[in-house]
Design a protein around this motif. Structure first.
Motif, PDB file in Angstrom:
ATOM      1  N   ASP A  63       0.810  -1.218   0.000  1.00  0.00           N
ATOM      2  CA  ASP A  63       0.000   0.000   0.000  1.00  0.00           C
ATOM      3  C   ASP A  63       0.845   1.271   0.000  1.00  0.00           C
ATOM      4  O   ASP A  63       0.297   2.369  -0.002  1.00  0.00           O
ATOM      5  CB  ASP A  63      -0.922   0.012   1.221  1.00  0.00           C
ATOM      6  N   LYS A  64       2.147   1.135   0.008  1.00  0.00           N
ATOM      7  CA  LYS A  64       3.039   2.286   0.116  1.00  0.00           C
ATOM      8  C   LYS A  64       3.741   2.528  -1.219  1.00  0.00           C
ATOM      9  O   LYS A  64       4.153   1.586  -1.885  1.00  0.00           O
ATOM     10  CB  LYS A  64       4.081   2.027   1.207  1.00  0.00           C
ATOM     11  N   ARG A  65       3.859   3.808  -1.599  1.00  0.00           N
ATOM     12  CA  ARG A  65       4.565   4.213  -2.815  1.00  0.00           C
ATOM     13  C   ARG A  65       5.558   5.325  -2.465  1.00  0.00           C
ATOM     14  O   ARG A  65       5.346   6.093  -1.544  1.00  0.00           O
ATOM     15  CB  ARG A  65       3.607   4.738  -3.885  1.00  0.00           C
ATOM     16  N   TYR A  66       6.604   5.405  -3.240  1.00  0.00           N
ATOM     17  CA  TYR A  66       7.601   6.471  -3.109  1.00  0.00           C
ATOM     18  C   TYR A  66       7.650   7.238  -4.424  1.00  0.00           C
ATOM     19  O   TYR A  66       7.550   6.650  -5.495  1.00  0.00           O
ATOM     20  CB  TYR A  66       8.988   5.891  -2.816  1.00  0.00           C
ATOM     21  N   ILE A  67       7.809   8.534  -4.329  1.00  0.00           N
ATOM     22  CA  ILE A  67       7.915   9.374  -5.517  1.00  0.00           C
ATOM     23  C   ILE A  67       9.293  10.017  -5.519  1.00  0.00           C
ATOM     24  O   ILE A  67       9.657  10.719  -4.572  1.00  0.00           O
ATOM     25  CB  ILE A  67       6.816  10.455  -5.542  1.00  0.00           C
ATOM     26  N   ASN A  68      10.052   9.758  -6.578  1.00  0.00           N
ATOM     27  CA  ASN A  68      11.364  10.384  -6.774  1.00  0.00           C
ATOM     28  C   ASN A  68      11.238  11.412  -7.880  1.00  0.00           C
ATOM     29  O   ASN A  68      10.732  11.102  -8.962  1.00  0.00           O
ATOM     30  CB  ASN A  68      12.419   9.354  -7.173  1.00  0.00           C
ATOM     31  N   ILE A  69      11.705  12.637  -7.622  1.00  0.00           N
ATOM     32  CA  ILE A  69      11.692  13.694  -8.631  1.00  0.00           C
ATOM     33  C   ILE A  69      13.136  14.118  -8.863  1.00  0.00           C
ATOM     34  O   ILE A  69      13.830  14.507  -7.931  1.00  0.00           O
ATOM     35  CB  ILE A  69      10.838  14.893  -8.178  1.00  0.00           C
ATOM     36  N   THR A  70      13.585  14.008 -10.111  1.00  0.00           N
ATOM     37  CA  THR A  70      14.952  14.339 -10.487  1.00  0.00           C
ATOM     38  C   THR A  70      14.917  15.415 -11.564  1.00  0.00           C
ATOM     39  O   THR A  70      14.162  15.308 -12.533  1.00  0.00           O
ATOM     40  CB  THR A  70      15.666  13.090 -11.040  1.00  0.00           C
ATOM     41  N   PHE A  71      15.732  16.446 -11.411  1.00  0.00           N
ATOM     42  CA  PHE A  71      15.823  17.520 -12.390  1.00  0.00           C
ATOM     43  C   PHE A  71      17.131  17.384 -13.162  1.00  0.00           C
ATOM     44  O   PHE A  71      18.180  17.171 -12.572  1.00  0.00           O
ATOM     45  CB  PHE A  71      15.822  18.881 -11.690  1.00  0.00           C
ATOM     46  N   LYS A  72      17.069  17.514 -14.488  1.00  0.00           N
ATOM     47  CA  LYS A  72      18.277  17.536 -15.297  1.00  0.00           C
ATOM     48  C   LYS A  72      18.227  18.777 -16.174  1.00  0.00           C
ATOM     49  O   LYS A  72      17.238  19.046 -16.830  1.00  0.00           O
ATOM     50  CB  LYS A  72      18.402  16.305 -16.177  1.00  0.00           C
ATOM     51  N   GLY A  73      19.281  19.537 -16.169  1.00  0.00           N
ATOM     52  CA  GLY A  73      19.358  20.751 -16.965  1.00  0.00           C
ATOM     53  C   GLY A  73      20.424  21.642 -16.374  1.00  0.00           C
ATOM     54  O   GLY A  73      21.276  21.189 -15.605  1.00  0.00           O
ATOM     55  N   ASP A  74      20.383  22.908 -16.716  1.00  0.00           N
ATOM     56  CA  ASP A  74      21.334  23.868 -16.162  1.00  0.00           C
ATOM     57  C   ASP A  74      21.154  23.957 -14.658  1.00  0.00           C
ATOM     58  O   ASP A  74      20.036  23.989 -14.164  1.00  0.00           O
ATOM     59  CB  ASP A  74      21.126  25.255 -16.773  1.00  0.00           C
ATOM     60  N   SER A  75      22.266  24.030 -13.932  1.00  0.00           N
ATOM     61  CA  SER A  75      22.181  24.067 -12.469  1.00  0.00           C
ATOM     62  C   SER A  75      21.492  25.330 -11.958  1.00  0.00           C
ATOM     63  O   SER A  75      20.968  25.340 -10.859  1.00  0.00           O
ATOM     64  CB  SER A  75      23.574  23.943 -11.852  1.00  0.00           C
ATOM     65  N   ASP A  76      21.479  26.384 -12.757  1.00  0.00           N
ATOM     66  CA  ASP A  76      20.835  27.630 -12.325  1.00  0.00           C
ATOM     67  C   ASP A  76      19.432  27.785 -12.908  1.00  0.00           C
ATOM     68  O   ASP A  76      18.809  28.825 -12.772  1.00  0.00           O
ATOM     69  CB  ASP A  76      21.694  28.829 -12.702  1.00  0.00           C
ATOM     70  N   GLU A  77      18.930  26.750 -13.540  1.00  0.00           N
ATOM     71  CA  GLU A  77      17.610  26.835 -14.158  1.00  0.00           C
ATOM     72  C   GLU A  77      16.521  26.971 -13.101  1.00  0.00           C
ATOM     73  O   GLU A  77      16.561  26.325 -12.061  1.00  0.00           O
ATOM     74  CB  GLU A  77      17.347  25.598 -15.014  1.00  0.00           C
ATOM     75  N   ASP A  78      15.561  27.830 -13.380  1.00  0.00           N
ATOM     76  CA  ASP A  78      14.487  28.109 -12.442  1.00  0.00           C
ATOM     77  C   ASP A  78      13.262  27.248 -12.774  1.00  0.00           C
ATOM     78  O   ASP A  78      12.645  27.421 -13.811  1.00  0.00           O
ATOM     79  CB  ASP A  78      14.113  29.585 -12.507  1.00  0.00           C
ATOM     80  N   PHE A  79      12.950  26.280 -11.899  1.00  0.00           N
ATOM     81  CA  PHE A  79      11.762  25.443 -12.076  1.00  0.00           C
ATOM     82  C   PHE A  79      10.628  25.913 -11.159  1.00  0.00           C
ATOM     83  O   PHE A  79       9.672  25.190 -10.951  1.00  0.00           O
ATOM     84  CB  PHE A  79      12.095  23.975 -11.753  1.00  0.00           C
ATOM     85  N   SER A  80      10.707  27.132 -10.647  1.00  0.00           N
ATOM     86  CA  SER A  80       9.717  27.592  -9.669  1.00  0.00           C
ATOM     87  C   SER A  80       8.327  27.767 -10.283  1.00  0.00           C
ATOM     88  O   SER A  80       7.347  27.832  -9.545  1.00  0.00           O
ATOM     89  CB  SER A  80      10.170  28.902  -9.042  1.00  0.00           C
ATOM     90  N   TYR A  81       8.231  27.841 -11.588  1.00  0.00           N
ATOM     91  CA  TYR A  81       6.924  28.000 -12.234  1.00  0.00           C
ATOM     92  C   TYR A  81       6.097  26.721 -12.187  1.00  0.00           C
ATOM     93  O   TYR A  81       4.930  26.716 -12.491  1.00  0.00           O
ATOM     94  CB  TYR A  81       7.085  28.455 -13.683  1.00  0.00           C
ATOM     95  N   ILE A  82       6.720  25.619 -11.776  1.00  0.00           N
ATOM     96  CA  ILE A  82       6.014  24.344 -11.695  1.00  0.00           C
ATOM     97  C   ILE A  82       5.464  24.163 -10.299  1.00  0.00           C
ATOM     98  O   ILE A  82       6.188  24.239  -9.316  1.00  0.00           O
ATOM     99  CB  ILE A  82       6.947  23.177 -12.055  1.00  0.00           C
TER     100      ILE A  82
END
Length: 66
Positions: free
Chosen positions: A45-64
């Motif tokens: 009944d248990k799940r894990y969610i892994n989120i990995t970002f790949k791109g420029d280290s200074d890229e802004d993903f705050s819009y997500i």
């Protein structure tokens, strides 16, 4: 038109495209957010969610919003 043509033509440059089995095209993507949902071997009944970002280290993903 297939998904690779959309990416090549920058049609999706300001949006998010979800690709099932994305590891098949991962080598040609310059940036992406990888979301993995994993099962717990001991608790079905248990799940894990892994989120990995790949791109420029200074890229802004705050819009997500997660």
């Amino acid at each position: 038109m297939n998904s690779m043509q959309l990416v090549d033509q920058n049609i999706l440059k300001n949006g998010i495209c979800l690709i099932e089995w994305g590891e098949l095209v991962e080598p040609i993507l310059s940036r992406y957010i990888k979301i993995e949902i994993l099962k717990d071997d001991n608790d079905l009944d248990k799940r894990y969610i892994n989120i990995t970002f790949k791109g420029d280290s200074d890229e802004d993903f705050s819009y997500i919003n997660f």
